[in-house]
Design a protein around this motif. Structure first.
Motif, PDB file in Angstrom:
ATOM      1  N   GLY A 349     -35.730 -82.800  28.382  1.00  0.00           N
ATOM      2  CA  GLY A 349     -35.655 -81.286  28.216  1.00  0.00           C
ATOM      3  C   GLY A 349     -34.349 -80.862  27.148  1.00  0.00           C
ATOM      4  N   HIS A 350     -33.526 -81.492  27.221  1.00  0.00           N
ATOM      5  CA  HIS A 350     -32.313 -81.376  26.363  1.00  0.00           C
ATOM      6  C   HIS A 350     -32.228 -82.222  25.137  1.00  0.00           C
ATOM      7  CE1 HIS A 350     -30.615 -79.531  30.146  1.00  0.00           C
ATOM      8  NE2 HIS A 350     -30.136 -78.765  29.232  1.00  0.00           N
ATOM      9  N   GLY A 351     -33.063 -83.181  25.033  1.00  0.00           N
ATOM     10  CA  GLY A 351     -33.221 -84.268  24.052  1.00  0.00           C
ATOM     11  C   GLY A 351     -34.637 -84.156  23.416  1.00  0.00           C
ATOM     12  N   LEU A 352     -34.971 -85.630  23.352  1.00  0.00           N
ATOM     13  CA  LEU A 352     -36.396 -85.762  22.901  1.00  0.00           C
ATOM     14  C   LEU A 352     -36.983 -86.748  23.474  1.00  0.00           C
ATOM     15  CD1 LEU A 352     -35.573 -85.521  18.943  1.00  0.00           C
ATOM     16  CD2 LEU A 352     -37.243 -83.734  20.096  1.00  0.00           C
ATOM     17  N   THR A 353     -36.347 -87.233  24.326  1.00  0.00           N
ATOM     18  CA  THR A 353     -36.928 -88.638  25.137  1.00  0.00           C
ATOM     19  C   THR A 353     -38.056 -88.406  25.941  1.00  0.00           C
ATOM     20  OG1 THR A 353     -34.888 -89.683  24.919  1.00  0.00           O
ATOM     21  CG2 THR A 353     -36.462 -91.052  26.239  1.00  0.00           C
ATOM     22  N   GLY A 354     -39.139 -89.118  26.196  1.00  0.00           N
ATOM     23  CA  GLY A 354     -40.322 -88.854  27.093  1.00  0.00           C
ATOM     24  C   GLY A 354     -41.367 -89.103  26.872  1.00  0.00           C
ATOM     25  N   VAL A 355     -42.190 -89.214  27.941  1.00  0.00           N
ATOM     26  CA  VAL A 355     -43.853 -89.630  27.880  1.00  0.00           C
ATOM     27  C   VAL A 355     -44.397 -88.714  26.784  1.00  0.00           C
ATOM     28  CG1 VAL A 355     -45.901 -89.912  29.062  1.00  0.00           C
ATOM     29  CG2 VAL A 355     -43.700 -90.133  30.393  1.00  0.00           C
TER      30      VAL A 355
END
Length: 555
Positions: A349-355
């Motif tokens: 949400g605040h960065g870029l990491t994720g599925v």
């Protein structure tokens, strides 16, 4: 530690995580089909779990009809993350944002009145006013009351340990009760991952394992589960760090700079922060390069504005902050507010990491969806809610055409039981807390910026060793110890994925968040996703083009 026992249930949709995204997914799934069986695993209690356990002061992204456009937000989101974001996901988030605001308002969420279609809107993006203020200290309570009106099966105190996959499709999950140690097998037609990011990643300066900025229950569970299942993840190299009020975990930049506050450096110069970068790596980079001492100044603001800022921070945002400042004799009218960086962490949400998801919140595994900080998308609270809605709609449609897969849970159960028994029988004197401290200190040393090839390879060597030592050297005496051991397992996996992705991105991007001293310049050939996934039992990395959208009037 109690003897291992098992229970079984089936679901049309299983949701992992009961924070903002998860609870919104559950509500929407029951709206779409009240007859479908929806189950939620939450490691805490959905009444107050997640990154926003109580209230919130704004919807960070709202495309207000006639005031701001969906297309404008898509451009702002791309600018703010230097092109490493999928436009179709940003478009999906923003296009549902006005509908979301109206839905929340109908549930009783308070939005102060203003001049933007009747709402108070702030300029936090270069393309217009997208942040609509909210004054709702009981946001999570309102959501909890809505879910209680349905027959959703909520399993509080339940942590997901592994996903069940059959022929490339999701088939359920194995969880564990964090208090009793009972394992729970839930077979499901569709699943939504919504259990947050990896807040417990780097070690904070205060040295306390749980004294961090974001929710300490978020230990990278969703990233671990998705990786083990074979799904693609992206942005693992984007190690996020923000500047917040020094000595207390409370944000300040969005609340103050949007209302005329100034960001001041150690030399009493005002720092210019672009609209798309209000909470970006720029203040962190300045802090790291110039020895700290950056402050927010409000002494020049009118009394009415200062009071409105105090009202937000001391009520909706963090009520304890009022006592914090009073105890130190700090008054916004006469004192600058000193800032300090958070620990490094991983967040969607605040960065870029994720599925890695598409505009339907679909992962690269059939039947598996993701929302909130578990998903790549940079959508803040609005993104958690809208992707939660979208994931529920996609999962409902998918589940309506599927049958429960009677896949065997035995391989997963055997792996989990071996892990439990090995740790339970370990006679070592090293506690889980001591081990986690060392893991996260080594993440600070080798995974966090400034990065370079030597450090990142050292990170992989260290984390792979720690992964083995977790079973061989750590003492587990209680169920509570065991749950923390599973969380440390997830943290270590996230560190391995982060270091692997950082090695692949041979450039510096996002200011200090991914600064490589051996590749200090940005290289546009890396204006792509770095994808990590599990292949052949090992971490695989590759570059993949981002999804871009062209709008009328673009050059």
């Amino acid at each position: 530690m109690p003897k291992i026992s098992e229970s079984y249930l089936n679901a049309d949709i299983l949701i992992i995580g009961g924070g903002s995204a998860g609870i919104m997914s559950a509500i929407r799934a029951k709206e779409l089909n009240p007859e479908q069986r929806v189950v939620v695993f939450d490691k805490a209690n959905v009444n107050y779990s997640g990154s926003i356990p109580r209230g919130m002061d704004a919807l960070n992204i709202v495309a207000i009809p006639g005031e701001s456009t969906v297309e404008g937000f898509v451009k702002s989101a791309s600018n703010g993350r230097e092109g490493i974001v999928d436009d179709n996901v940003s478009f999906a988030i923003a296009s549902r944002s006005w509908e979301l605001l109206k839905k929340l308002e109908s549930w009783g969420v308070c939005f102060p009145k203003g001049e933007s279609k009747g709402y108070e809107a702030l300029t936090t993006h270069s393309k217009g006013k997208y942040t609509v203020t909210m004054k709702e200290p009981n946001l999570k309570t309102i959501l909890h009351e809505k879910i209680k009106q349905t027959d959703t099966i909520i399993l509080n105190r339940t942590m997901a340990l592994e996903l069940l996959i059959e022929n490339g499709c999701v088939a359920g999950a194995v969880g564990i009760n964090v208090r009793t140690g009972e394992t729970i097998v839930c077979r499901a037609k569709a699943m939504i991952l919504a259990s947050g990011g990896a807040a417990r990643f780097g070690l904070p300066d205060n040295g306390h394992l749980y004294g961090i900025y974001d929710c300490p229950a978020n230990a990278g569970d969703s990233y671990y589960l998705a990786y083990k299942a074979g799904a693609e993840l992206t942005g693992m190299e984007c190690t996020v760090c923000y500047v917040i009020i020094k000595d207390i975990n409370c944000p300040l930049l969005h609340i103050t700079l949007t209302r005329g506050g100034k960001l001041i450096d150690a030399f009493d110069n005002e720092l210019e922060v672009g609209k798309d970068n209000l909470t970006s790596a720029l203040p962190v980079e300045h802090f790291m390069k110039h020895g700290g001492n950056i402050r927010v100044r409000m002494s020049h603001l009118p009394e009415k504005t200062i009071k409105s800022i105090e009202d937000i921070i001391f009520s909706t945002e963090r009520p304890i902050v009022e006592r914090f400042f009073k105890g130190r004799g700090i008054d916004f009218r006469t004192h600058d507010i000193e800032l300090a960086p958070t620990e490094f962490y991983l967040c969607g949400g605040h960065g870029l990491t994720g599925v890695k998801i598409d505009e339907a919140a679909s992962s690269t595994i059939s039947g598996l969806y993701a929302a909130g900080d578990a998903a790549h998308g940079q959508g803040y609270l609005t993104g958690a809610f809208t992707l939660g809605l979208i994931a529920a709609e996609s999962a409902t449609s998918y589940a309506s055409e599927k049958k429960i897969n009677d896949v065997s849970a035995s391989p997963c159960m055997e792996e989990i039981e071996n892990f439990i028994h090995k740790m339970h029988n370990n006679k070592s004197k090293i506690s889980v807390d001591e081990f986690e401290f060392k893991v996260r200190r080594m993440i600070n040393n080798y995974v966090a910026p400034p990065k370079n090839e030597f450090k990142l390879n050292r990170a992989l060597e260290s984390m792979n060793q720690m992964q083995q030592e977790l079973c061989d050297l750590v003492r587990v005496e209680t169920t509570h110890d065991l749950i923390k051991a599973f969380e440390v397992r997830n943290i270590i996996t996230c560190a391995i994925l982060s270091a692997s992705a950082a090695l692949e991105r041979k450039e510096s991007r996002w200011g200090w968040w991914h600064y490589r001293s051996d590749y200090p310049e940005k290289n546009e050939q890396y204006r792509k996703h770095v994808i990590v996934k599990k292949e052949g039992g090992k971490v695989s990395t590759c570059l993949k083009d981002t999804v871009t959208m062209n709008f009328e009037g673009d050059n």
